[in-house]
Scaffold this active site. Sequence first.
Site, short mmCIF file in Angstrom:
data_model
loop_
_atom_site.label_atom_id
_atom_site.label_comp_id
_atom_site.label_asym_id
_atom_site.label_seq_id
_atom_site.Cartn_x
_atom_site.Cartn_y
_atom_site.Cartn_z
N PRO A 1 0.81 -1.23 0.00
CA PRO A 1 0.00 0.00 0.00
C PRO A 1 0.84 1.28 0.00
O PRO A 1 1.83 1.39 0.73
CB PRO A 1 -0.81 -0.13 1.29
CG PRO A 1 -0.96 -1.60 1.48
CD PRO A 1 0.36 -2.18 1.02
N CYS A 2 0.41 2.24 -0.83
CA CYS A 2 1.19 3.47 -0.99
C CYS A 2 0.78 4.61 -0.05
O CYS A 2 1.58 5.53 0.14
CB CYS A 2 1.10 3.96 -2.43
SG CYS A 2 -0.58 4.39 -2.97
#
Length: 325
Positions: free
Chosen positions: A74-75
Amino acid sequence: MAYTSLEICAGAGGQALGLEMAGFDHQALVEYEPDYCACLRQNRPQWNVMCMDVRQFDGQPYRGKIDLLSGGVPCPPFSIAGKQLGADDERDLFPQMLRLVEEIDPKVVMIENVRGFLGKQFNNYRSSIIARLNQLGYNVHLRLMNASDYGVPQPRPRAIIIGVRTDIYDIFTFPQPKPRQTKSVGESLYDLMTANGWQGAEQWRLMADKIAPTLVGGSKKHGGPDLGPTRAREAWAEMGVDGRGVGNEAPAADFEGMPRLTPRMIARLQGFPDEWQFSSRKTTACRMIGNAFPPPVAREVGLKIKQVLDYASIDSRSSQEIPRR
């Protein structure tokens, strides 16, 4: 020769599709969100999609059986659009990736994240990840790659980490950029814009002679689908596109004004083939597409990884093994 792979945080399948194109055979894809899992299963019924929290996924059964462990963790913990909490963000899954590297012991590791991950504020955290990979027995390569250098008509910069196990020859190099081969938005979408006979399509194509701003997927808290914040919408308007929303179909023959892109058009700008299906709900589909890793970029990196594995396969047959550190 097909090599085995396992992917976490698989999303809508952009990275998995690109790696499949490069010749990888996915043994498992781990994804948490049901909508994304349904998307993966719809497009590739033969894939072993495990719809679960990666924190609960046990890598031990795959130990010694996987050539490539990949994942776009996840960014939001590193995105400039968020609070950039990094390791303090509960969504940070780098620790889970490192756990699985230790459990599975793949020959190569590929991790993808946003450009923000390379920011100065994350220097210590980034160094700790590289140090841990080194400790686990991997040589590490790190580079910022722009999707527009590999045929995708948008910049979409992404940080790519490649780890090559130290008991095989590390001949990995990142793919050479080929920006001249990238089409403009107008060239990429012209046939879709003319699907309903729009008479203004040719003029629009000439106006949309640039690559797109980086597409965004937003989050569940985001409202309806659109093409990004104010600055991005202004850039879209310069290309004759209404970025305030997403359309349901191509412009009618007598349409006047700025058309809105459909989910299918957005998917093509992300590098997905037209046959790849997403959710029937427009907001969900656009979130899936906008958050995906462009398949053409994954393919290019995958081909370079495959070269490493091909060389390692030849080397193992000649019994020239390198002891691991």
